[in-house]
Scaffold this motif. Structure first.
Motif, PDB file in Angstrom:
ATOM      1  N   SER A  60       0.622  -1.170   0.054  1.00 23.77           N
ATOM      2  CA  SER A  60       0.209  -0.231   0.232  1.00 23.77           C
ATOM      3  C   SER A  60       0.990   1.075   0.199  1.00 23.77           C
ATOM      4  O   SER A  60       0.100   2.253   0.279  1.00 23.77           O
ATOM      5  CB  SER A  60      -1.194  -0.219   1.002  1.00 23.77           C
ATOM      6  N   GLY A  61       2.012   1.196   0.064  1.00 22.84           N
ATOM      7  CA  GLY A  61       3.035   2.554  -0.032  1.00 22.84           C
ATOM      8  C   GLY A  61       3.807   2.694   0.675  1.00 22.84           C
ATOM      9  O   GLY A  61       4.420   3.730   0.653  1.00 22.84           O
ATOM     10  N   ASP A  62       3.997   1.822   2.095  1.00 27.96           N
ATOM     11  CA  ASP A  62       3.956   1.976   2.888  1.00 27.96           C
ATOM     12  C   ASP A  62       6.413   2.822   2.641  1.00 27.96           C
ATOM     13  O   ASP A  62       6.390   3.478   3.755  1.00 27.96           O
ATOM     14  CB  ASP A  62       4.355   0.641   4.362  1.00 27.96           C
ATOM     15  N   GLY A  63       6.347   2.299   2.047  1.00 30.00           N
ATOM     16  CA  GLY A  63       7.724   2.339   1.563  1.00 30.00           C
ATOM     17  C   GLY A  63       7.898   3.760   1.491  1.00 30.00           C
ATOM     18  O   GLY A  63       9.532   4.701   2.180  1.00 30.00           O
ATOM     19  N   TYR A  64       7.514   4.430  -0.088  1.00 32.34           N
ATOM     20  CA  TYR A  64       7.474   5.757   0.232  1.00 32.34           C
ATOM     21  C   TYR A  64       7.157   6.696   1.162  1.00 32.34           C
ATOM     22  O   TYR A  64       7.933   7.772   1.503  1.00 32.34           O
ATOM     23  CB  TYR A  64       6.222   5.670  -1.322  1.00 32.34           C
ATOM     24  N   LEU A  91      13.078   9.733   5.718  1.00 33.41           N
ATOM     25  CA  LEU A  91      14.217  10.096   5.998  1.00 33.41           C
ATOM     26  C   LEU A  91      15.453  10.632   5.010  1.00 33.41           C
ATOM     27  O   LEU A  91      16.018  10.608   4.954  1.00 33.41           O
ATOM     28  CB  LEU A  91      14.610   8.330   6.258  1.00 33.41           C
ATOM     29  N   GLY A  92      14.230  11.643   3.910  1.00 33.79           N
ATOM     30  CA  GLY A  92      14.621  12.748   3.884  1.00 33.79           C
ATOM     31  C   GLY A  92      15.161  12.663   2.577  1.00 33.79           C
ATOM     32  O   GLY A  92      15.669  13.057   1.114  1.00 33.79           O
ATOM     33  N   HIS A  93      14.478  11.165   1.694  1.00 34.07           N
ATOM     34  CA  HIS A  93      14.650  10.806   0.216  1.00 34.07           C
ATOM     35  C   HIS A  93      13.528  11.359  -0.656  1.00 34.07           C
ATOM     36  O   HIS A  93      12.117  11.661  -0.537  1.00 34.07           O
ATOM     37  CB  HIS A  93      14.716   9.627   0.068  1.00 34.07           C
ATOM     38  N   SER A  94      13.766  11.749  -1.738  1.00 30.54           N
ATOM     39  CA  SER A  94      12.383  12.487  -2.855  1.00 30.54           C
ATOM     40  C   SER A  94      12.042  11.268  -3.810  1.00 30.54           C
ATOM     41  O   SER A  94      12.891  10.507  -3.741  1.00 30.54           O
ATOM     42  CB  SER A  94      13.501  13.441  -3.750  1.00 30.54           C
ATOM     43  N   LEU A  95      11.094  11.330  -4.178  1.00 35.53           N
ATOM     44  CA  LEU A  95      10.015  10.923  -4.605  1.00 35.53           C
ATOM     45  C   LEU A  95       9.337  10.931  -5.837  1.00 35.53           C
ATOM     46  O   LEU A  95       9.362  12.433  -6.113  1.00 35.53           O
ATOM     47  CB  LEU A  95       8.662  10.190  -3.266  1.00 35.53           C
ATOM     48  N   THR A  96       9.637  10.332  -7.008  1.00 31.65           N
ATOM     49  CA  THR A  96       9.277  10.923  -8.422  1.00 31.65           C
ATOM     50  C   THR A  96       7.736  10.333  -8.683  1.00 31.65           C
ATOM     51  O   THR A  96       6.629   9.773  -7.794  1.00 31.65           O
ATOM     52  CB  THR A  96       9.688   9.733  -9.676  1.00 31.65           C
ATOM     53  N   GLU A  97       7.028  10.849  -9.384  1.00 35.48           N
ATOM     54  CA  GLU A  97       5.287  10.446  -9.318  1.00 35.48           C
ATOM     55  C   GLU A  97       5.360   9.620  -9.795  1.00 35.48           C
ATOM     56  O   GLU A  97       5.425   8.514 -10.354  1.00 35.48           O
ATOM     57  CB  GLU A  97       5.075  11.346 -10.931  1.00 35.48           C
ATOM     58  N   LEU A  98       4.550   8.652  -9.023  1.00 31.95           N
ATOM     59  CA  LEU A  98       4.185   8.022  -8.573  1.00 31.95           C
ATOM     60  C   LEU A  98       2.646   7.463  -9.443  1.00 31.95           C
ATOM     61  O   LEU A  98       1.180   8.071  -9.402  1.00 31.95           O
ATOM     62  CB  LEU A  98       3.541   7.287  -7.131  1.00 31.95           C
ATOM     63  N   ALA A 120      -3.548  -2.943 -11.279  1.00 28.70           N
ATOM     64  CA  ALA A 120      -2.031  -2.321 -12.027  1.00 28.70           C
ATOM     65  C   ALA A 120      -1.071  -3.356 -11.585  1.00 28.70           C
ATOM     66  O   ALA A 120      -0.951  -4.189 -10.811  1.00 28.70           O
ATOM     67  CB  ALA A 120      -1.093  -1.226 -11.564  1.00 28.70           C
ATOM     68  N   MET A 121      -0.314  -3.836 -12.408  1.00 24.98           N
ATOM     69  CA  MET A 121       0.844  -5.262 -11.705  1.00 24.98           C
ATOM     70  C   MET A 121       2.422  -4.664 -10.788  1.00 24.98           C
ATOM     71  O   MET A 121       1.939  -5.706 -10.356  1.00 24.98           O
ATOM     72  CB  MET A 121       1.253  -6.129 -12.979  1.00 24.98           C
ATOM     73  N   VAL A 122       2.199  -3.622 -11.392  1.00 21.69           N
ATOM     74  CA  VAL A 122       3.719  -2.718 -10.686  1.00 21.69           C
ATOM     75  C   VAL A 122       3.317  -0.568 -10.783  1.00 21.69           C
ATOM     76  O   VAL A 122       2.246  -0.808 -11.718  1.00 21.69           O
ATOM     77  CB  VAL A 122       4.722  -2.746 -11.281  1.00 21.69           C
ATOM     78  N   THR A 123       4.148  -0.460 -10.038  1.00 19.19           N
ATOM     79  CA  THR A 123       3.672   0.950  -9.717  1.00 19.19           C
ATOM     80  C   THR A 123       5.120   1.791 -10.962  1.00 19.19           C
ATOM     81  O   THR A 123       6.229   1.288 -10.487  1.00 19.19           O
ATOM     82  CB  THR A 123       3.683   1.476  -8.307  1.00 19.19           C
ATOM     83  N   ALA A 124       5.147   2.736 -11.482  1.00 16.84           N
ATOM     84  CA  ALA A 124       5.388   3.272 -11.819  1.00 16.84           C
ATOM     85  C   ALA A 124       6.167   5.058 -11.328  1.00 16.84           C
ATOM     86  O   ALA A 124       5.329   4.770 -10.705  1.00 16.84           O
ATOM     87  CB  ALA A 124       5.596   4.009 -13.370  1.00 16.84           C
ATOM     88  N   GLY A 125       7.124   5.186 -11.294  1.00 14.34           N
ATOM     89  CA  GLY A 125       7.502   6.255  -9.853  1.00 14.34           C
ATOM     90  C   GLY A 125       8.325   5.612  -8.856  1.00 14.34           C
ATOM     91  O   GLY A 125       7.954   3.719  -8.358  1.00 14.34           O
ATOM     92  N   GLY A 126       8.848   6.413  -8.010  1.00 10.97           N
ATOM     93  CA  GLY A 126       9.077   5.690  -6.455  1.00 10.97           C
ATOM     94  C   GLY A 126      10.542   6.604  -5.693  1.00 10.97           C
ATOM     95  O   GLY A 126      10.847   7.449  -6.409  1.00 10.97           O
ATOM     96  N   VAL A 127      10.969   6.010  -4.747  1.00 13.87           N
ATOM     97  CA  VAL A 127      12.561   6.682  -4.545  1.00 13.87           C
ATOM     98  C   VAL A 127      13.028   7.434  -5.916  1.00 13.87           C
ATOM     99  O   VAL A 127      13.664   6.377  -6.543  1.00 13.87           O
ATOM    100  CB  VAL A 127      12.784   5.457  -3.444  1.00 13.87           C
ATOM    101  N   SER A 128      13.666   8.441  -5.858  1.00 15.23           N
ATOM    102  CA  SER A 128      14.719   8.368  -6.853  1.00 15.23           C
ATOM    103  C   SER A 128      15.677   7.402  -6.593  1.00 15.23           C
ATOM    104  O   SER A 128      16.311   7.617  -5.765  1.00 15.23           O
ATOM    105  CB  SER A 128      14.962   9.913  -6.179  1.00 15.23           C
ATOM    106  N   VAL A 132       9.838  -0.756  -4.968  1.00 12.90           N
ATOM    107  CA  VAL A 132      10.220   0.565  -3.553  1.00 12.90           C
ATOM    108  C   VAL A 132      10.918   1.942  -4.788  1.00 12.90           C
ATOM    109  O   VAL A 132      10.548   2.633  -4.695  1.00 12.90           O
ATOM    110  CB  VAL A 132      10.273   0.893  -2.099  1.00 12.90           C
ATOM    111  N   LEU A 133      11.801   1.213  -5.393  1.00 16.14           N
ATOM    112  CA  LEU A 133      12.997   2.531  -6.673  1.00 16.14           C
ATOM    113  C   LEU A 133      11.987   2.779  -7.123  1.00 16.14           C
ATOM    114  O   LEU A 133      10.967   2.395  -8.092  1.00 16.14           O
ATOM    115  CB  LEU A 133      14.302   1.850  -6.575  1.00 16.14           C
ATOM    116  N   ASP A 134      12.024   4.069  -7.722  1.00 18.26           N
ATOM    117  CA  ASP A 134      11.759   4.544  -8.962  1.00 18.26           C
ATOM    118  C   ASP A 134      12.548   4.207 -10.659  1.00 18.26           C
ATOM    119  O   ASP A 134      13.035   4.250 -11.133  1.00 18.26           O
ATOM    120  CB  ASP A 134      12.279   5.850  -9.333  1.00 18.26           C
ATOM    121  N   VAL A 135      11.984   1.835 -10.598  1.00 17.11           N
ATOM    122  CA  VAL A 135      12.307   0.816 -11.618  1.00 17.11           C
ATOM    123  C   VAL A 135      11.323   0.288 -11.752  1.00 17.11           C
ATOM    124  O   VAL A 135      10.743  -0.337 -10.622  1.00 17.11           O
ATOM    125  CB  VAL A 135      13.755   0.009 -11.075  1.00 17.11           C
ATOM    126  N   ASP A 136      10.908   0.585 -12.764  1.00 14.64           N
ATOM    127  CA  ASP A 136       9.819  -0.390 -13.705  1.00 14.64           C
ATOM    128  C   ASP A 136       9.360  -1.073 -14.954  1.00 14.64           C
ATOM    129  O   ASP A 136      10.314  -0.480 -15.697  1.00 14.64           O
ATOM    130  CB  ASP A 136       8.614  -0.169 -13.774  1.00 14.64           C
TER     131      ASP A 136
END
Length: 393
Positions: free
Chosen positions: A158-162, A168-175, A331-339, A362-366
Protein backbone atom coordinates in the motif's frame (compact mmCIF):
# COMPACT_ATOMS: atom_id res chain seq x y z
CA UNK A 1 13.29 -12.36 1.40
CA UNK A 2 16.31 -12.98 -0.82
CA UNK A 3 18.21 -10.10 0.80
CA UNK A 4 17.59 -11.40 4.33
CA UNK A 5 18.63 -14.92 3.32
CA UNK A 6 21.85 -13.71 1.69
CA UNK A 7 22.68 -11.50 4.68
CA UNK A 8 22.22 -14.44 7.03
CA UNK A 9 24.34 -16.67 4.79
CA UNK A 10 27.06 -14.05 5.14
CA UNK A 11 27.09 -14.52 8.90
CA UNK A 12 24.98 -11.49 9.75
CA UNK A 13 22.02 -11.42 12.09
CA UNK A 14 18.98 -10.75 9.92
CA UNK A 15 15.49 -9.68 10.97
CA UNK A 16 12.66 -9.71 8.43
CA UNK A 17 9.64 -7.55 9.31
CA UNK A 18 6.64 -8.69 7.26
CA UNK A 19 3.43 -6.67 7.18
CA UNK A 20 1.24 -9.62 6.16
CA UNK A 21 0.42 -12.84 7.96
CA UNK A 22 2.54 -14.65 5.36
CA UNK A 23 5.35 -13.35 3.12
CA UNK A 24 5.40 -13.62 -0.65
CA UNK A 25 1.74 -12.88 -1.36
CA UNK A 26 2.52 -10.88 -4.48
CA UNK A 27 4.83 -13.62 -5.76
CA UNK A 28 1.95 -16.07 -5.43
CA UNK A 29 -0.21 -14.10 -7.89
CA UNK A 30 2.58 -13.20 -10.32
CA UNK A 31 2.46 -14.72 -13.77
CA UNK A 32 -1.10 -15.88 -13.24
CA UNK A 33 -0.02 -17.90 -10.21
CA UNK A 34 2.88 -19.49 -12.10
CA UNK A 35 5.54 -16.87 -11.20
CA UNK A 36 7.29 -15.52 -14.28
CA UNK A 37 10.47 -14.88 -12.31
CA UNK A 38 12.89 -13.81 -15.05
CA UNK A 39 13.59 -13.79 -18.77
CA UNK A 40 16.07 -15.60 -21.00
CA UNK A 41 16.52 -12.75 -23.48
CA UNK A 42 19.89 -11.14 -24.18
CA UNK A 43 21.27 -8.77 -21.57
CA UNK A 44 20.85 -5.83 -23.96
CA UNK A 45 17.17 -6.68 -24.47
CA UNK A 46 16.89 -7.12 -20.72
CA UNK A 47 18.18 -3.67 -19.90
CA UNK A 48 16.06 -1.97 -22.58
CA UNK A 49 13.02 -3.38 -20.82
CA UNK A 50 13.27 -0.85 -17.96
CA UNK A 51 12.39 2.24 -19.98
CA UNK A 52 14.83 5.07 -19.17
CA UNK A 53 16.44 3.23 -16.22
CA UNK A 54 18.76 1.02 -18.29
CA UNK A 55 21.97 2.48 -16.85
CA UNK A 56 20.89 2.27 -13.21
CA UNK A 57 19.41 -1.22 -13.47
CA UNK A 58 22.37 -2.53 -15.44
CA UNK A 59 24.71 -2.11 -12.48
CA UNK A 60 22.97 -4.80 -10.43
CA UNK A 61 21.57 -7.02 -13.18
CA UNK A 62 24.90 -7.44 -14.99
CA UNK A 63 26.42 -8.65 -11.72
CA UNK A 64 23.44 -10.61 -10.39
CA UNK A 65 22.15 -11.85 -13.72
CA UNK A 66 19.29 -14.12 -14.84
CA UNK A 67 21.83 -16.97 -15.04
CA UNK A 68 22.83 -16.37 -11.43
CA UNK A 69 19.17 -16.23 -10.39
CA UNK A 70 18.56 -19.57 -12.08
CA UNK A 71 21.56 -21.18 -10.34
CA UNK A 72 20.59 -19.63 -6.99
CA UNK A 73 17.14 -21.21 -7.13
CA UNK A 74 18.43 -24.52 -8.45
CA UNK A 75 20.75 -24.64 -5.43
CA UNK A 76 17.67 -24.50 -3.19
CA UNK A 77 15.91 -27.22 -5.21
CA UNK A 78 13.75 -25.05 -7.45
CA UNK A 79 14.18 -25.92 -11.13
CA UNK A 80 13.43 -23.17 -13.62
CA UNK A 81 12.81 -23.30 -17.36
CA UNK A 82 12.58 -20.81 -20.20
CA UNK A 83 9.51 -21.16 -22.39
CA UNK A 84 9.27 -20.44 -26.10
CA UNK A 85 8.58 -16.75 -25.41
CA UNK A 86 11.78 -16.62 -23.26
CA UNK A 87 9.85 -16.12 -20.02
CA UNK A 88 11.35 -18.09 -17.14
CA UNK A 89 9.05 -20.02 -14.78
CA UNK A 90 9.47 -22.77 -12.20
CA UNK A 91 9.18 -26.11 -13.99
CA UNK A 92 6.25 -27.02 -11.77
CA UNK A 93 4.35 -23.98 -13.05
CA UNK A 94 3.51 -23.03 -9.47
CA UNK A 95 4.48 -19.81 -7.73
CA UNK A 96 3.97 -21.54 -4.38
CA UNK A 97 7.13 -23.57 -5.04
CA UNK A 98 9.17 -20.36 -5.13
CA UNK A 99 7.65 -18.99 -1.91
CA UNK A 100 7.96 -22.29 -0.04
CA UNK A 101 11.62 -22.63 -1.02
CA UNK A 102 12.33 -19.10 0.21
CA UNK A 103 10.55 -19.77 3.51
CA UNK A 104 12.62 -22.93 3.95
CA UNK A 105 15.81 -20.92 3.39
CA UNK A 106 14.67 -18.32 5.91
CA UNK A 107 14.25 -21.07 8.48
CA UNK A 108 17.47 -22.92 7.65
CA UNK A 109 19.58 -19.76 7.74
CA UNK A 110 17.99 -18.64 11.00
CA UNK A 111 16.52 -15.40 9.71
CA UNK A 112 14.27 -14.03 12.42
CA UNK A 113 10.89 -13.24 10.88
CA UNK A 114 8.17 -11.16 12.51
CA UNK A 115 4.78 -11.45 10.81
CA UNK A 116 1.95 -8.89 11.01
CA UNK A 117 4.61 -6.25 11.71
CA UNK A 118 3.74 -3.06 9.87
CA UNK A 119 6.53 -0.50 10.27
CA UNK A 120 5.18 2.84 11.45
CA UNK A 121 8.33 4.88 11.97
CA UNK A 122 12.07 4.77 11.26
CA UNK A 123 14.69 7.05 12.77
CA UNK A 124 18.47 6.94 12.63
CA UNK A 125 20.38 7.96 15.71
CA UNK A 126 23.84 7.11 17.02
CA UNK A 127 24.67 5.14 13.84
CA UNK A 128 21.71 2.83 14.37
CA UNK A 129 18.22 2.64 12.94
CA UNK A 130 15.33 2.64 15.36
CA UNK A 131 12.39 0.87 13.72
CA UNK A 132 8.97 0.99 15.35
CA UNK A 133 5.97 -1.18 14.55
CA UNK A 134 2.63 -0.87 16.28
CA UNK A 135 3.77 -2.69 19.41
CA UNK A 136 7.54 -3.18 19.19
CA UNK A 137 10.78 -1.43 18.35
CA UNK A 138 14.02 -2.78 16.89
CA UNK A 139 17.59 -1.52 16.48
CA UNK A 140 19.94 -2.27 13.61
CA UNK A 141 23.09 -0.92 11.96
CA UNK A 142 21.76 -1.50 8.44
CA UNK A 143 18.25 -1.30 7.06
CA UNK A 144 16.80 -2.54 3.77
CA UNK A 145 13.45 -1.16 2.62
CA UNK A 146 11.88 -3.74 0.30
CA UNK A 147 8.20 -2.92 0.67
CA UNK A 148 7.20 -2.98 -2.99
CA UNK A 149 5.07 -0.26 -4.54
CA UNK A 150 1.37 0.62 -4.41
CA UNK A 151 -0.05 -1.92 -6.85
CA UNK A 152 -2.32 -4.65 -5.48
CA UNK A 153 -2.81 -2.96 -2.06
CA UNK A 154 -5.03 -5.86 -1.00
CA UNK A 155 -1.82 -7.92 -0.86
CA UNK A 156 -0.20 -5.47 1.55
CA UNK A 157 1.68 -3.27 -0.91
CA UNK A 158 0.00 0.00 0.00
CA UNK A 159 2.97 2.34 -0.44
CA UNK A 160 4.43 2.19 3.08
CA UNK A 161 7.98 2.32 1.73
CA UNK A 162 7.41 5.70 0.12
CA UNK A 163 6.26 7.20 3.40
CA UNK A 164 9.26 5.77 5.24
CA UNK A 165 11.74 6.87 2.56
CA UNK A 166 10.34 10.38 2.54
CA UNK A 167 10.62 10.61 6.33
CA UNK A 168 14.30 9.67 6.01
CA UNK A 169 14.91 12.55 3.61
CA UNK A 170 14.52 10.86 0.23
CA UNK A 171 12.62 12.42 -2.64
CA UNK A 172 9.98 10.55 -4.63
CA UNK A 173 9.15 10.74 -8.31
CA UNK A 174 5.51 10.78 -9.39
CA UNK A 175 3.70 7.54 -8.55
CA UNK A 176 1.36 6.08 -11.16
CA UNK A 177 -0.01 2.68 -12.16
CA UNK A 178 2.04 0.65 -14.64
CA UNK A 179 1.42 -2.62 -16.47
CA UNK A 180 -2.25 -1.66 -16.35
CA UNK A 181 -5.15 -2.18 -18.73
CA UNK A 182 -7.09 0.83 -20.00
CA UNK A 183 -10.73 1.81 -20.37
CA UNK A 184 -11.98 3.59 -23.49
CA UNK A 185 -14.87 5.92 -24.27
CA UNK A 186 -17.81 4.76 -26.39
CA UNK A 187 -16.38 1.25 -26.59
CA UNK A 188 -17.66 0.20 -30.00
CA UNK A 189 -15.61 -3.01 -29.90
CA UNK A 190 -17.15 -4.21 -26.63
CA UNK A 191 -18.78 -7.25 -28.23
CA UNK A 192 -15.28 -8.40 -29.27
CA UNK A 193 -14.17 -8.81 -25.64
CA UNK A 194 -11.75 -11.72 -25.44
CA UNK A 195 -10.51 -11.38 -29.03
CA UNK A 196 -6.75 -10.91 -29.34
CA UNK A 197 -4.47 -9.77 -32.16
CA UNK A 198 -0.86 -10.81 -32.65
CA UNK A 199 1.68 -8.06 -33.28
CA UNK A 200 -0.85 -5.25 -33.53
CA UNK A 201 0.55 -1.76 -34.07
CA UNK A 202 -0.69 0.96 -31.70
CA UNK A 203 -0.09 4.65 -32.31
CA UNK A 204 -0.31 6.93 -29.26
CA UNK A 205 -1.67 10.44 -29.89
CA UNK A 206 -2.00 13.40 -27.54
CA UNK A 207 -3.17 16.89 -28.51
CA UNK A 208 -3.17 15.85 -32.18
CA UNK A 209 0.51 14.84 -32.02
CA UNK A 210 1.81 11.28 -32.26
CA UNK A 211 3.93 10.54 -29.19
CA UNK A 212 4.78 6.90 -29.80
CA UNK A 213 4.26 3.77 -31.89
CA UNK A 214 4.21 0.38 -30.17
CA UNK A 215 3.94 -3.17 -31.46
CA UNK A 216 2.79 -6.29 -29.63
CA UNK A 217 -0.11 -8.55 -28.76
CA UNK A 218 -3.40 -6.74 -28.13
CA UNK A 219 -6.49 -7.93 -26.24
CA UNK A 220 -9.97 -6.42 -26.46
CA UNK A 221 -11.70 -6.33 -23.05
CA UNK A 222 -15.27 -5.58 -21.99
CA UNK A 223 -14.36 -2.01 -21.08
CA UNK A 224 -11.23 -1.28 -23.10
CA UNK A 225 -7.88 -2.76 -24.07
CA UNK A 226 -5.19 -4.93 -22.54
CA UNK A 227 -2.44 -7.28 -23.69
CA UNK A 228 1.33 -6.69 -23.59
CA UNK A 229 1.33 -3.80 -26.08
CA UNK A 230 -1.05 -1.88 -23.79
CA UNK A 231 0.33 -3.02 -20.43
CA UNK A 232 3.95 -2.25 -21.30
CA UNK A 233 3.18 1.35 -22.28
CA UNK A 234 0.30 2.20 -19.94
CA UNK A 235 2.73 4.23 -17.80
CA UNK A 236 2.69 6.82 -20.62
CA UNK A 237 -1.09 6.97 -21.15
CA UNK A 238 -3.48 9.62 -19.84
CA UNK A 239 -7.21 10.22 -19.98
CA UNK A 240 -8.12 11.82 -23.30
CA UNK A 241 -5.22 10.31 -25.25
CA UNK A 242 -6.14 8.60 -28.51
CA UNK A 243 -4.86 5.17 -29.52
CA UNK A 244 -5.03 4.27 -33.20
CA UNK A 245 -5.08 0.50 -33.67
CA UNK A 246 -3.57 -1.20 -36.69
CA UNK A 247 -5.04 -4.69 -36.41
CA UNK A 248 -3.32 -5.97 -39.56
CA UNK A 249 0.28 -4.93 -38.81
CA UNK A 250 0.44 -3.58 -42.38
CA UNK A 251 1.12 0.05 -43.27
CA UNK A 252 -2.03 1.90 -44.27
CA UNK A 253 -0.89 2.82 -47.78
CA UNK A 254 0.36 -0.71 -48.48
CA UNK A 255 -2.91 -2.28 -47.34
CA UNK A 256 -4.94 0.21 -49.37
CA UNK A 257 -3.05 -0.73 -52.54
CA UNK A 258 -3.42 -4.41 -51.71
CA UNK A 259 -7.17 -4.09 -51.11
CA UNK A 260 -7.68 -2.07 -54.30
CA UNK A 261 -5.81 -4.66 -56.34
CA UNK A 262 -7.64 -7.60 -54.75
CA UNK A 263 -11.14 -6.15 -55.10
CA UNK A 264 -10.48 -5.00 -58.67
CA UNK A 265 -9.55 -8.54 -59.72
CA UNK A 266 -12.39 -10.25 -57.85
CA UNK A 267 -15.46 -8.29 -58.85
CA UNK A 268 -17.92 -11.14 -58.18
CA UNK A 269 -16.46 -12.13 -54.81
CA UNK A 270 -17.80 -10.54 -51.67
CA UNK A 271 -15.69 -7.92 -49.95
CA UNK A 272 -15.96 -10.04 -46.80
CA UNK A 273 -14.17 -12.94 -48.49
CA UNK A 274 -11.30 -10.66 -49.49
CA UNK A 275 -10.93 -9.13 -46.02
CA UNK A 276 -11.21 -12.54 -44.34
CA UNK A 277 -8.03 -13.63 -46.14
CA UNK A 278 -6.11 -11.72 -43.45
CA UNK A 279 -7.40 -14.13 -40.76
CA UNK A 280 -9.52 -11.54 -39.00
CA UNK A 281 -12.24 -12.74 -36.59
CA UNK A 282 -15.68 -12.78 -38.19
CA UNK A 283 -17.09 -10.69 -35.32
CA UNK A 284 -14.55 -7.97 -36.07
CA UNK A 285 -15.35 -8.00 -39.78
CA UNK A 286 -19.06 -7.63 -39.01
CA UNK A 287 -18.43 -4.64 -36.72
CA UNK A 288 -15.99 -2.94 -39.13
CA UNK A 289 -18.32 -3.45 -42.10
CA UNK A 290 -21.23 -1.97 -40.16
CA UNK A 291 -19.18 1.12 -39.33
CA UNK A 292 -17.93 1.41 -42.93
CA UNK A 293 -21.44 1.05 -44.37
CA UNK A 294 -20.61 -2.19 -46.19
CA UNK A 295 -22.96 -5.18 -46.21
CA UNK A 296 -21.61 -8.66 -45.58
CA UNK A 297 -22.97 -9.75 -48.99
CA UNK A 298 -21.62 -6.77 -50.94
CA UNK A 299 -19.62 -7.68 -54.05
CA UNK A 300 -16.18 -6.27 -54.70
CA UNK A 301 -17.44 -4.63 -57.90
CA UNK A 302 -19.96 -2.68 -55.79
CA UNK A 303 -17.39 -1.30 -53.33
CA UNK A 304 -17.15 2.48 -53.59
CA UNK A 305 -13.96 4.47 -53.14
CA UNK A 306 -15.34 6.04 -49.96
CA UNK A 307 -16.23 2.64 -48.51
CA UNK A 308 -12.80 1.25 -49.35
CA UNK A 309 -11.00 4.16 -47.70
CA UNK A 310 -13.20 3.90 -44.60
CA UNK A 311 -12.54 0.16 -44.43
CA UNK A 312 -8.78 0.70 -44.68
CA UNK A 313 -8.88 3.40 -42.02
CA UNK A 314 -10.80 1.22 -39.56
CA UNK A 315 -8.52 -1.79 -40.04
CA UNK A 316 -5.22 0.07 -39.90
CA UNK A 317 -5.95 3.16 -37.78
CA UNK A 318 -8.98 2.42 -35.60
CA UNK A 319 -9.26 5.32 -33.11
CA UNK A 320 -10.18 4.81 -29.47
CA UNK A 321 -10.07 7.48 -26.77
CA UNK A 322 -8.75 6.55 -23.33
CA UNK A 323 -11.20 7.28 -20.54
CA UNK A 324 -9.01 5.86 -17.76
CA UNK A 325 -5.90 3.86 -16.99
CA UNK A 326 -6.74 1.15 -14.47
CA UNK A 327 -5.70 2.13 -10.96
CA UNK A 328 -3.32 0.64 -8.42
CA UNK A 329 -5.92 -1.97 -7.44
CA UNK A 330 -5.43 -3.66 -10.82
CA UNK A 331 -2.02 -2.45 -12.03
CA UNK A 332 0.75 -5.05 -11.82
CA UNK A 333 3.48 -2.62 -10.76
CA UNK A 334 4.08 0.99 -9.77
CA UNK A 335 5.90 3.50 -11.95
CA UNK A 336 7.81 6.10 -9.94
CA UNK A 337 9.18 5.81 -6.43
CA UNK A 338 12.38 6.57 -4.54
CA UNK A 339 14.58 8.63 -6.84
CA UNK A 340 17.42 6.56 -8.27
CA UNK A 341 19.56 9.72 -8.29
CA UNK A 342 19.78 9.29 -4.52
CA UNK A 343 20.73 5.59 -4.54
CA UNK A 344 23.98 3.84 -5.49
CA UNK A 345 23.07 1.44 -8.30
CA UNK A 346 25.95 -0.91 -7.47
CA UNK A 347 25.06 -1.42 -3.80
CA UNK A 348 21.49 -0.07 -3.50
CA UNK A 349 22.69 2.06 -0.58
CA UNK A 350 21.25 5.49 -0.03
CA UNK A 351 23.52 8.38 -0.96
CA UNK A 352 21.85 10.43 1.77
CA UNK A 353 21.74 8.04 4.74
CA UNK A 354 24.57 5.56 5.28
CA UNK A 355 23.44 2.02 6.05
CA UNK A 356 20.04 2.53 4.39
CA UNK A 357 19.23 0.41 1.31
CA UNK A 358 16.33 0.27 -1.15
CA UNK A 359 15.53 -2.74 -3.33
CA UNK A 360 12.86 -3.70 -5.83
CA UNK A 361 9.70 -1.84 -6.72
CA UNK A 362 9.97 0.81 -3.99
CA UNK A 363 12.58 2.41 -6.26
CA UNK A 364 11.72 4.45 -9.34
CA UNK A 365 12.25 1.37 -11.53
CA UNK A 366 9.62 -0.56 -13.45
CA UNK A 367 10.01 -3.01 -16.30
CA UNK A 368 7.74 -4.41 -18.97
CA UNK A 369 5.96 -7.75 -18.66
CA UNK A 370 8.03 -10.90 -18.97
CA UNK A 371 9.81 -11.44 -15.65
CA UNK A 372 11.83 -8.23 -15.59
CA UNK A 373 10.39 -6.78 -12.39
CA UNK A 374 10.99 -9.89 -10.29
CA UNK A 375 14.50 -10.19 -11.73
CA UNK A 376 15.30 -6.64 -10.62
CA UNK A 377 13.93 -7.36 -7.16
CA UNK A 378 16.27 -10.36 -6.95
CA UNK A 379 19.30 -8.52 -8.36
CA UNK A 380 18.87 -5.43 -6.20
CA UNK A 381 18.26 -7.59 -3.12
CA UNK A 382 21.46 -9.53 -3.79
CA UNK A 383 23.42 -6.31 -4.33
CA UNK A 384 22.21 -4.85 -1.03
CA UNK A 385 22.94 -8.00 0.97
CA UNK A 386 26.44 -8.37 -0.48
CA UNK A 387 27.19 -4.69 0.19
CA UNK A 388 26.07 -4.97 3.81
CA UNK A 389 28.19 -8.08 4.31
CA UNK A 390 31.24 -6.28 2.86
CA UNK A 391 30.72 -3.19 5.00
CA UNK A 392 30.42 -5.34 8.13
CA UNK A 393 33.73 -7.15 7.67
Amino acid sequence: MVASIEAAKGGLKALLLEKNDRPGKKILVSGGGQCNISNAGSIDHFLRSYHEKEKFVGKSIRKYSPDLLKKWFEDIDVSLEARDDLKIFPKTGRASGIVNALLKQIEQNKVEMQLRSSVQHIKKEHNQFLVRTGTQHFLGRNLIIATGGKSYPALGTSGDGYRLASALGHSLTELRPALAAIEVRSHCLMELAGVSFKKAIVEHWRNEKKTGTYKGDLLITHDGLSGPVILNHSRYFEEGDILKLNLLSIQTDIYERKLLESTSKAGKKTVKNIVAEDDLPNRLIERIFLMAGISMQQKCAELTKEQRKKLVQLLTSFPLTISAVKGFDEAMVTAGGVSTNEVNGNTMESKLVSGLYFVGEVLDVDGITGGFNLQFSFSSGMAAAKAIKKSSQ
